[in-house]
Design a protein around this motif. Structure first.
Motif, PDB file in Angstrom:
ATOM      1  N   PRO A 592       0.637  -1.105   0.019  1.00 41.97           N
ATOM      2  CA  PRO A 592      -0.187  -0.281   0.214  1.00 41.97           C
ATOM      3  C   PRO A 592       0.851   0.793  -0.520  1.00 41.97           C
ATOM      4  CG  PRO A 592      -0.118  -1.134   2.422  1.00 41.97           C
ATOM      5  CD  PRO A 592       1.015  -1.658   1.618  1.00 41.97           C
ATOM      6  N   HIS A 593       2.053   0.746   0.440  1.00 45.32           N
ATOM      7  CA  HIS A 593       2.706   1.867   1.106  1.00 45.32           C
ATOM      8  C   HIS A 593       3.794   2.423  -0.726  1.00 45.32           C
ATOM      9  CE1 HIS A 593       5.086  -1.660   0.834  1.00 45.32           C
ATOM     10  NE2 HIS A 593       6.913  -0.238  -0.128  1.00 45.32           N
ATOM     11  N   VAL A 594       3.822   1.529  -1.469  1.00 45.52           N
ATOM     12  CA  VAL A 594       3.937   2.292  -2.864  1.00 45.52           C
ATOM     13  C   VAL A 594       3.175   2.857  -3.625  1.00 45.52           C
ATOM     14  CG1 VAL A 594       5.614   1.305  -5.597  1.00 45.52           C
ATOM     15  CG2 VAL A 594       5.606  -0.067  -2.867  1.00 45.52           C
ATOM     16  N   ALA A 595       3.753   4.244  -4.078  1.00 46.92           N
ATOM     17  CA  ALA A 595       3.238   5.067  -5.347  1.00 46.92           C
ATOM     18  C   ALA A 595       3.029   4.663  -6.313  1.00 46.92           C
ATOM     19  CB  ALA A 595       3.840   6.317  -4.659  1.00 46.92           C
ATOM     20  N   VAL A 596       1.879   5.252  -7.155  1.00 44.39           N
ATOM     21  CA  VAL A 596       1.570   4.075  -8.543  1.00 44.39           C
ATOM     22  C   VAL A 596       1.354   5.939  -9.348  1.00 44.39           C
ATOM     23  CG1 VAL A 596       0.052   3.103  -9.671  1.00 44.39           C
ATOM     24  CG2 VAL A 596       0.277   2.588  -7.363  1.00 44.39           C
ATOM     25  N   LEU A 597       2.179   5.907 -10.701  1.00 42.87           N
ATOM     26  CA  LEU A 597       1.392   6.442 -11.150  1.00 42.87           C
ATOM     27  C   LEU A 597       1.109   5.623 -13.517  1.00 42.87           C
ATOM     28  CD1 LEU A 597       1.907   9.064 -12.931  1.00 42.87           C
ATOM     29  CD2 LEU A 597       3.901   9.230 -13.526  1.00 42.87           C
ATOM     30  N   PHE A 598      -0.117   5.957 -13.609  1.00 47.07           N
ATOM     31  CA  PHE A 598      -0.626   5.276 -14.893  1.00 47.07           C
ATOM     32  C   PHE A 598      -0.347   6.729 -16.429  1.00 47.07           C
ATOM     33  CE2 PHE A 598      -3.415   3.433 -11.577  1.00 47.07           C
ATOM     34  CZ  PHE A 598      -2.956   1.966 -11.867  1.00 47.07           C
ATOM     35  N   VAL A 599      -0.151   5.724 -17.229  1.00 48.86           N
ATOM     36  CA  VAL A 599       0.902   6.262 -18.472  1.00 48.86           C
ATOM     37  C   VAL A 599      -0.049   5.727 -19.221  1.00 48.86           C
ATOM     38  CG1 VAL A 599       2.422   6.709 -20.025  1.00 48.86           C
ATOM     39  CG2 VAL A 599       2.605   6.577 -17.537  1.00 48.86           C
ATOM     40  N   THR A 600      -0.679   6.179 -20.158  1.00 52.74           N
ATOM     41  CA  THR A 600      -1.227   5.470 -20.561  1.00 52.74           C
ATOM     42  C   THR A 600      -1.818   6.719 -22.620  1.00 52.74           C
ATOM     43  OG1 THR A 600      -3.909   4.419 -21.467  1.00 52.74           O
ATOM     44  CG2 THR A 600      -3.947   6.136 -20.136  1.00 52.74           C
ATOM     45  N   GLY A 601      -1.617   6.230 -23.217  1.00 52.11           N
ATOM     46  CA  GLY A 601      -2.938   6.371 -25.109  1.00 52.11           C
ATOM     47  C   GLY A 601      -3.592   6.389 -25.238  1.00 52.11           C
ATOM     48  N   TYR A 602      -4.436   5.524 -24.042  1.00 46.39           N
ATOM     49  CA  TYR A 602      -6.149   5.016 -24.904  1.00 46.39           C
ATOM     50  C   TYR A 602      -6.562   4.519 -23.863  1.00 46.39           C
ATOM     51  CZ  TYR A 602      -9.612   2.344 -26.890  1.00 46.39           C
ATOM     52  OH  TYR A 602     -10.793   1.651 -26.602  1.00 46.39           O
ATOM     53  N   ALA A 603      -7.034   4.596 -23.049  1.00 46.67           N
ATOM     54  CA  ALA A 603      -8.096   4.034 -21.783  1.00 46.67           C
ATOM     55  C   ALA A 603      -8.953   3.146 -21.936  1.00 46.67           C
ATOM     56  CB  ALA A 603      -8.571   4.973 -20.599  1.00 46.67           C
ATOM     57  N   GLY A 604      -9.576   3.487 -23.197  1.00 46.09           N
ATOM     58  CA  GLY A 604     -10.850   1.526 -23.709  1.00 46.09           C
ATOM     59  C   GLY A 604     -11.710   2.989 -22.743  1.00 46.09           C
ATOM     60  N   GLU A 605     -12.309   1.400 -22.089  1.00 45.51           N
ATOM     61  CA  GLU A 605     -14.018   2.283 -21.360  1.00 45.51           C
ATOM     62  C   GLU A 605     -13.687   2.488 -20.199  1.00 45.51           C
ATOM     63  OE1 GLU A 605     -16.443  -0.916 -21.439  1.00 45.51           O
ATOM     64  OE2 GLU A 605     -16.808  -0.995 -24.184  1.00 45.51           O
ATOM     65  N   ALA A 606     -12.306   2.876 -19.562  1.00 42.31           N
ATOM     66  CA  ALA A 606     -11.400   2.482 -18.006  1.00 42.31           C
ATOM     67  C   ALA A 606     -12.636   4.099 -17.802  1.00 42.31           C
ATOM     68  CB  ALA A 606     -10.598   2.311 -17.926  1.00 42.31           C
ATOM     69  N   SER A 607     -12.833   4.109 -16.575  1.00 41.39           N
ATOM     70  CA  SER A 607     -13.411   6.101 -16.190  1.00 41.39           C
ATOM     71  C   SER A 607     -11.866   6.296 -15.265  1.00 41.39           C
ATOM     72  CB  SER A 607     -14.484   5.873 -15.450  1.00 41.39           C
ATOM     73  OG  SER A 607     -14.562   4.951 -15.081  1.00 41.39           O
ATOM     74  N   GLU A 608     -12.602   7.276 -14.453  1.00 40.14           N
ATOM     75  CA  GLU A 608     -11.539   7.805 -13.920  1.00 40.14           C
ATOM     76  C   GLU A 608     -11.612   7.309 -12.669  1.00 40.14           C
ATOM     77  OE1 GLU A 608      -8.925  10.174 -14.186  1.00 40.14           O
ATOM     78  OE2 GLU A 608      -9.479  10.728 -16.257  1.00 40.14           O
ATOM     79  N   ALA A 609     -12.618   6.700 -11.615  1.00 37.70           N
ATOM     80  CA  ALA A 609     -12.659   5.907 -10.835  1.00 37.70           C
ATOM     81  C   ALA A 609     -11.873   4.739 -10.347  1.00 37.70           C
ATOM     82  CB  ALA A 609     -14.266   5.966 -10.010  1.00 37.70           C
ATOM     83  N   GLU A 610     -11.703   4.321 -11.994  1.00 35.26           N
ATOM     84  CA  GLU A 610     -10.832   2.538 -12.173  1.00 35.26           C
ATOM     85  C   GLU A 610      -9.574   3.088 -11.888  1.00 35.26           C
ATOM     86  OE1 GLU A 610     -12.440   0.611 -15.053  1.00 35.26           O
ATOM     87  OE2 GLU A 610     -14.037   1.016 -15.209  1.00 35.26           O
ATOM     88  N   PHE A 611      -9.283   4.380 -11.586  1.00 36.50           N
ATOM     89  CA  PHE A 611      -7.600   4.119 -11.120  1.00 36.50           C
ATOM     90  C   PHE A 611      -7.850   4.416  -9.981  1.00 36.50           C
ATOM     91  CE2 PHE A 611      -8.020   5.832 -15.339  1.00 36.50           C
ATOM     92  CZ  PHE A 611      -7.131   4.935 -16.762  1.00 36.50           C
TER      93      PHE A 611
END
Length: 662
Positions: A592-611
């Motif tokens: 849980p302590h590891v930070a996360v950065l998503f990198v994408t050029g196309y998220a498809g059907e994913a919404s902001e909440a799913e990140f």
């Protein structure tokens, strides 16, 4: 008295009782003829009544069947509009229509209770109805939870479901069998009536020979002829009604065929949208490699002006323009998640000038005027650009590809219900005016209906203006429409003014300092594209971080166990085997302590909440954007690492903020 006279008297005396007997017999025969005539005509009337009741019963069954088919069609059409617009009122209309269809099936069951073959078809129809209801309820449920793309896909798939074909086949079978039954009953009744009429004719002949029964028989015959004329008139009326019903059924069938053609066109557009998203994903990956390599090359070159440096800057400018064009394509296909932001309408139109020129062609002159007085509205920029682009394309078609398109942005104060059902307040307006052939009042009444279009089949889907209507209503705005044949058309979007954003512009506060990432981080990079992975590793090392490559999201837990000092995970979103959000969700319990950065050029059907509240960096990105994204990801609150004596630094940034490519 002679013998002859005696014989005459005797003969007369003998004939008197015979005359009396003949009169009595004639009277009895006349009464019998009269009674037989009455009975025959009564039977004929009963046969006609039975035939009329049978006809009414059969017509009721056929009308109920056609009404049921229309109710189901309306219910599914309401569901389609509900899936497109997410309007709860349309969802309720779909549910009510579907419940009404069930009641009509029950009524049909009652009406055909005396016909066992029809009962079997009713039972099969009810089973198909229940199966169809289960399929459509999943679509409505997906729409209710906001999964519009999934609901739309299910809706298109449901159009090919066996249950729908079974419903149509059973309804057609019920109507066909009822029509055959009607023909048999009508033929039997007419034969019975003809037989009764033949008997009546014989009785009339006998009645003519009977003086006392002639008048009564004549009147009864006239009355019978009148009834026959009435029956023929009624039969002709029923025949005309049957012809009208057949014409209505043929028209409904033709409309259904047109709707099916439009749905096929919508499915083609959906396939094109999915193809566009996939191409954009690969294109953004290639642009990320190009921009990363160019920026690294630029950093390694001397700061002096040299031809190589100028060429690299030109290449970077072209790559950035290609990235902007890719984002516009994704916005047009509506494949990016909803992101609200303050928007100046005039600046938005100015930024779309190149896209409008390429889309409309050289024969269309675009005139843009900004009279907005600096007013802002709050909306999704990509959806608003899509709405303006749709209006421009419709205007181009209305002008047959040649004319003047005028786009005026302004601000106005509206009274309550001044335009549609809008509340009183200040609105930002975007008016799109063409010099085309205009619209008739009949077309203006239906122009915002889903699937309605004046273009030939295959040339338009009828979804453009309905999508604009849904977008404006979602933004709590309204649409104004002015048009007349031969005088062009003006479509005005009224969007609520964002006074909060305006006040923040007038009274700027001291900007909070941007978060700064630590100088050295251990970063795990999860990316399935080897070229993008190599470019990202090079950029991170250039920024002074230690980067570990992972090309398979399923291998990420093993990398984390092997290197327990990982500070940050930089992950792609769409990858084979497992998506980035799915991988991070599985790692949250242990890391849980590891930070996360998503990198994408196309998220498809994913919404902001799913990140999961993590930051998102759009491909292609510059090293500056990457550095900012890392700093923002590290600044988010998270549990302290087991080996860290102090908690990580945090900053008050919105968890839903996404970092766009520079």
């Amino acid at each position: 008295m002679s013998g002859i006279e005696g014989e005459i008297e005797v003969s007369t005396g003998r004939q008197t009782p015979w005359r009396t007997i003949m009169l009595v017999m004639m009277a009895l025969l006349g009464a019998a003829v009269l009674i037989a005539l009455v009975v025959t005509l009564g039977e004929a009337n009963r046969q006609r009544e039975r035939a009329t009741r049978a006809q009414s019963h059969s017509y009721e069954v056929m009308i109920l069947s056609r009404t049921l088919s229309g109710t189901i069609a309306r219910s599914e059409a309401s569901l389609g509009r509900y899936v497109i617009s997410a309007d709860k009122e349309l969802g309720r209309l779909y549910f009510e229509e579907w419940q009404l269809a069930g009641q009509q099936i029950n009524r049909l069951d009652v009406v055909t209770g005396d016909n066992p073959p029809q009962q079997k078809r009713i039972d099969a129809l009810r089973r198909a109805y229940n199966a169809r209801g289960s399929e459509l309820s999943l679509t409505a449920l997906s729409t209710n939870y906001g999964k519009n793309n999934q609901a739309l896909a299910r809706y298109y798939q449901a159009r090919k479901a066996p249950a729908l074909n079974e419903i149509n086949q059973q309804l057609d079978g019920i109507i066909a069998e009822e029509r055959q039954l009607l023909d048999r009953r009508t033929g039997a009744a007419m034969r019975s009536v003809d037989q009764s009429n033949n008997v009546a004719r014989v009785l009339v002949v006998f009645g003519v020979l009977i003086v006392l029964g002639a008048i009564a028989l004549g009147w009864l015959t006239v009355d019978a002829l009148g009834q026959r004329a009435t029956a023929r008139a009624e039969a002709e009326t029923e025949r005309e009604r049957s012809l009208e019903l057949e014409a209505a059924v043929a028209q409904a069938t033709e409309e259904l065929r047109l709707q099916e053609s439009k749905l096929r066109q919508v499915q083609k557009m959906e396939a094109v949208g999915q193809l566009t998203g996939g191409i954009a994903h690969d294109f953004n990956n290639m642009l990320a490699v190009v921009l990363g390599g160019l920026e690294l090359a630029k950093r390694n070159l001397s700061k002096t002006s040299s031809p190589a440096l100028r060429h690299i800057e030109s290449a970077m400018e072209g790559a950035n323009r290609a990235a902007a064009l890719t984002r516009q394509l994704l916005a047009f296909s509506r494949e990016e998640s909803l992101r609200l932001e303050p928007i100046a309408a005039g600046e938005l139109i100015t930024g779309m000038s190149d896209l409008l020129d390429r889309t409309l062609g050289d024969a269309i002159t675009v005139v843009a005027r900004d009279q907005g007085q600096g007013w802002l509205t709050r909306a999704d920029r990509h959806q608003l650009e899509n709405a303006v682009l749709n209006l421009a394309v419709n205007a181009r078609d209305a002008m047959d590809g040649r004319g003047t398109l005028t786009i005026v942005t302004a601000g106005t104060q509206l009274a309550e219900h001044a335009v549609g059902n809008c509340p009183a307040g200040q609105y930002v307006t975007i008016a799109v005016t063409d010099t085309g052939y205009g619209m008739t009042p009949e077309v203006m009444e239906r122009v915002f209906e889903p699937f309605f279009t004046t273009k030939p089949v295959g040339k338009g889907t009828g979804l453009g203006l309905s999508q604009i209507f849904a977008f404006v209503r979602q933004a709590e705005g309204e649409i104004g429409l002015q048009s007349a044949p031969g005088k062009g058309t003006t479509v005005t979007l009224y969007l609520p003014r964002d006074t909060t954003a305006q006040s923040s512009v007038k009274e700027p506060l001291a900007a909070a300092p941007e978060p700064v990432a630590p100088a050295l981080l251990d970063i795990l990079v999860v990316e399935d594209d080897q070229r993008v992975l190599a470019a990202t590793l090079g950029a991170l090392e250039e920024l002074g971080h230690r980067a570990i490559a992972c090309s398979d999201p399923l291998s990420a837990p093993a990398f984390l166990r092997a290197a327990d000092n990982i500070d940050l995970i930089v992950s792609d979103v769409l990858m084979p085997g497992q998506t980035g959000p799915e991988m991070i969700a599985g790692l949250r319990t242990d890391y849980p302590h590891v930070a996360v950065l998503f990198v994408t050029g196309y998220a498809g059907e994913a919404s902001e909440a799913e990140f999961g509240g993590n930051h998102v960096l759009r491909k292609p990105f510059t090293m500056t954007a990457l550095e900012r994204g890392i700093a923002a990801a590290m600044a988010l609150d998270r549990p302290t690492a087991p080996h860290d004596p102090l908690p990580a630094d945090s900053s008050a940034h919105s968890p839903h903020q996404s970092i766009a490519a520079e």
